[in-house]
Each structure stands twice: as C-alpha cells, then as structure tokens.
Design an enzyme around this catalytic site. Structure first.
Site, mmCIF file in Angstrom:
data_model
loop_
_atom_site.group_PDB
_atom_site.id
_atom_site.type_symbol
_atom_site.label_atom_id
_atom_site.label_comp_id
_atom_site.label_asym_id
_atom_site.label_seq_id
_atom_site.Cartn_x
_atom_site.Cartn_y
_atom_site.Cartn_z
ATOM 1 N N GLU A 205 0.810 -1.217 0.000
ATOM 2 C CA GLU A 205 0.000 0.000 0.000
ATOM 3 C C GLU A 205 0.844 1.268 0.000
ATOM 4 O O GLU A 205 0.345 2.357 0.269
ATOM 5 C CB GLU A 205 -0.961 -0.022 1.193
ATOM 6 C CG GLU A 205 -1.923 -1.204 1.106
ATOM 7 C CD GLU A 205 -2.933 -1.248 2.230
ATOM 8 O OE1 GLU A 205 -2.854 -0.385 3.124
ATOM 9 O OE2 GLU A 205 -3.798 -2.132 2.206
ATOM 10 N N LYS A 337 -15.658 -1.359 2.202
ATOM 11 C CA LYS A 337 -14.924 -1.848 1.032
ATOM 12 C C LYS A 337 -15.941 -2.418 0.054
ATOM 13 O O LYS A 337 -16.609 -3.407 0.358
ATOM 14 C CB LYS A 337 -13.921 -2.931 1.437
ATOM 15 C CG LYS A 337 -12.798 -2.452 2.344
ATOM 16 C CD LYS A 337 -11.937 -3.626 2.793
ATOM 17 C CE LYS A 337 -10.733 -3.173 3.600
ATOM 18 N NZ LYS A 337 -9.964 -4.325 4.150
#
Length: 426
Positions: A205, A337
């Site tokens: 990330e 999400k």
C-alpha cells in the site's frame, strides 16, 4: 436513452501483478462507464467471494476468466436492455442471478465490476461526476485521509504484527493541505528510517516496511517524522492503527510473534489501551478478531468512548453483520470496502445504517488496487468524512488522492474538509 446495450469484461492486472476484472458498460446514448475491481490480502471469512479460476498453469491459479465469462455471457444476457439509472434494480438482478448468499457462483468480482460500471455509465449519461450522481447536492465533504505510512503484518515482510500505522492530517483546513502534510511527513519518515539504517522499500500500500519489531518503535518513528516536517502529533495530525488481529488470532489467543506476546482477548485490549495512553491514537481498526465478539465487547467498553473502533473483518461492509454489531454494542465505526459486499446498493445501505446508528464510516481501498478511483467519489458521495487509501507512494494509491484534489477544486467554495469533526475522539 439510458438502456444498457453492451457489457464487456476483461482480465487486467492489479497493483500486485495479479489478475482482476475490469468491466465496461455502454448505454444506448453512447455513455460508457468503466470499473476495475480491487482485491484484498487479509480478507474476512464473511466477505463476498471473488471468483478465481484455480488453474495453476495460468497466473498461479489466480486467473479470473470464469468471472469475465460470466459478465460477457450470463450477466450481459440478463441486463441487456435494462435502465442503468435504476441502480437498485440492476443490483437486485445481479444478486438474484447469482443466487448464493456470498455471490460465489458468479463471483463478487464479476458482480461488483458490473454494478460500479453501470453507475458510472449512468453518471456519464447525466453529465454528472460520479460523486454528485450518487450523492446529490449534499455531496461536498472531503474526507480525512488515513495514510498508511508504515506497513506490517500481511502487507509486508517484516516482524511487525500490526498491519498498518497511519497518520490523519486532522488539523488541515482543506483536503489539499492535508495531502501536502501527509506527503511531507512521509518524506521526513523516509529520511529518518534511512538515517537509522532501515530499508526504505515500500509495501503493498505504499508505506515503508522497516525491519522493526515493536508497535511502539514504529509509532515513535512516525511522531518524530511529523516533528521533523514541522507538525505536532496530537494537534496537526493524529495516529491510527489497523491491527488486522484476525490474522494472528489462534485458538482463542492473540499470538503477536514480533512483540513476543501471547494474550487472551482481555490482554489484547489492555495492550491496545497501553498504546493509546502513550500516543495520540484516535482510530483502531480490527483491534479484535472477526468472530471474537467477547473481545470486541471488552474493547468497545474500554476504549469506545475516546477512540474510533473500526470493524473491517468484523462487519465486511455487510448490513446484516453490522446490525448484529450494533445490537451487541460492538465497535463504533465500519470500514467500507465495495468488494466485500459486491454491489453499490449494498455498500450505500451499509453506510446509511452506520450513520443512522451513530457509527462512523470509513471508505477504503484494498491492498490489491488498480488505477480506478471510484472510492474517492464514493467517499464524497456518502459524506463519510474519512478515506483509507494507502500511503503517498504508488500510483494505485495516489490516483484516489488526486481524484479528491479534482473534486475539491470542482466544488470550490462549497467544499468542506471534514478534519477533526470526522472523528469522535476529537
């Protein structure tokens, strides 16, 4: 004019070099929407199921041709001629067509790609940006970015147990200022890690993955980096954790190999409370494991009054799981999400349920991302006030930040940066 005339899916690569699904939806008036589906590394057991081919001779079994074929065949046949502006009907048709409780027959990656691409096509047909199409005139709150600048756990090859150490530029006046603050702290951290002899390679990330073993050491590095960049931790910016504790919950115990600790749920809560007492931590995600309801209850009673406690694996963006959590008094926030639940409508329902029950919501990426920036628009559309989309490196992460810069510019004087108001701890 907004009837669906074509749906095309293809296999593309995500930020980890794994295949994922991209879908184009074309309407009768020529408008097109395109969406690429993300994928997680640490996934909850209760998530909707992404469909992988399992052919070890191709992409190590991670190909998505079956999901692509489902879109180009069965889903296209079912949705062709449908009105793209009726999002709930489209999503309901997709769910019914799949026929399973976890979208495992067609695959959540197939279903989500179509759901999001349909919304984007309808927005294009209406000559509206996606955030305005979904959120209407009230969509004008720019989220506080939760920037993951030190990676551990499943996101990095180091001994740190906690998966993410984040900074939140809560003291900024605008989103663009918040992004600048984050970038400056990120670069200050890089220098400090390098000076201390640590590698400055980045994880999935975009955060650094130094070979340090304790959470306290990681947090101390971040505080010092903020000071080096000219910012005060606890004033200009605050700290956040994604513990991802399901990953190290074994036989009723939390086994933190990096810390050299094995504790029961009450011990895990005390460990986190100790970190909160030493550092200005305002948000903790997945502080207990997804099915450790007793641990979550203890955690919420212990820290819920002063820290945002975010359920990711606990809730998996599922309104039914969230309803159970609300009833039991677990956590006070939900991580959102889109691929955990698989359709836009269900995602919006989860955010709405959270807000109606005084839970906060955090729009989130996955560790396997693409250049698709849909979640940036959705964070503004839902007025959730917080977004989690990685560090200040890797274009799959900065694509979302850059889209938020464009949205802030487009909104002009109407734009409101959520800042401290987004977090119950402040």
């Amino acid at each position: 004019m907004t009837e669906i005339v074509d749906i095309t899916a293809r296999e593309i690569l995500d930020s980890r070099g794994n295949p994922t699904v991209e879908v184009d939806v074309i309407l009768e008036d020529g408008a097109m929407g395109r969406a690429a589906v993300p994928s997680g590394a640490s996934t909850g057991a209760h998530e909707a199921v992404e469909k992988r081919d399992g052919d070890k001779a191709r992409y190590l079994g991670k190909g998505v041709r079956q999901a692509v074929d489902a879109v180009n065949g069965e889903i296209y046949d079912a949705l062709s001629g449908s009105d793209a502006e009726d999002q709930r009907r489209i999503d309901r048709m997709l769910i019914e067509l799949d026929g399973t409780p976890n979208k495992s027959r067609l695959g959540a990656n197939a279903i989500l790609g179509v759901s999001l691409a349909t919304a984007k096509a309808a927005a294009s047909s209406s000559a509206l940006p996606l955030y305005k199409y979904v959120g209407g005139v009230s969509a004008r709150i720019l989220p506080v970015p939760m920037m993951n600048i030190i990676n551990g756990g499943a996101h990095a090859d180091n001994p740190i147990d906690i998966q993410e150490f984040m900074i939140l530029p809560t003291g900024a006046e605008t989103f663009s200022e918040a992004l600048r603050m984050g970038a400056e702290i990120f670069h200050a951290l890089k220098k400090q890690l390098k000076d201390a002899g640590h590698n400055t390679n980045v994880g999935d990330e975009g955060g650094f993955a130094p070979n340090i073993g304790s959470a306290e050491e990681a947090l101390a590095f971040i505080v010092k980096a903020g000071e080096g960049a000219g910012y005060r931790c606890g004033e200009d910016f605050h700290l956040g954790l994604d513990v991802a504790s399901t990953e190290f919950f074994k036989n009723g115990k939390y086994v933190m190999e990096g810390e050299g600790k094995t504790v029961d749920p009450a011990g895990m809560v005390e460990y986190l409370a100790g970190l909160v007492s030493k550092f200005p931590i305002v948000t903790i995600e997945d502080g207990c494991a997804e099915d450790d309801f007793d641990g979550w209850k203890i955690l919420t009673e212990r820290l819920g009054g002063k820290v945002q406690l975010v359920g990711d694996d606990l809730f998996v963006t599922n309104p039914e799981r969230l309803a159970v959590g609300i009833e039991k008094g677990l956590a006070n926030s939900i991580l959102v999400k889109v691929n955990q639940i698989g359709t836009l409508s269900e995602t919006l329902d989860a955010v709405d349920m959270a807000h109606r029950n005084s839970y906060t919501a955090v729009m989130s990426h996955r560790s396997g991302e693409t250049e698709d920036s849909t979640i940036a628009d959705l964070s503004v559309a839902t007025n959730c006030g917080q977004i989690k989309t990685g560090s200040l490196a890797r274009s799959d992460r900065t694509a979302k930040y850059n889209q938020l810069l464009r949205i802030e510019e487009e909104l002009g004087d109407q734009a409101i940066y959520a800042g401290r108001r987004a977090l119950r701890a402040l």
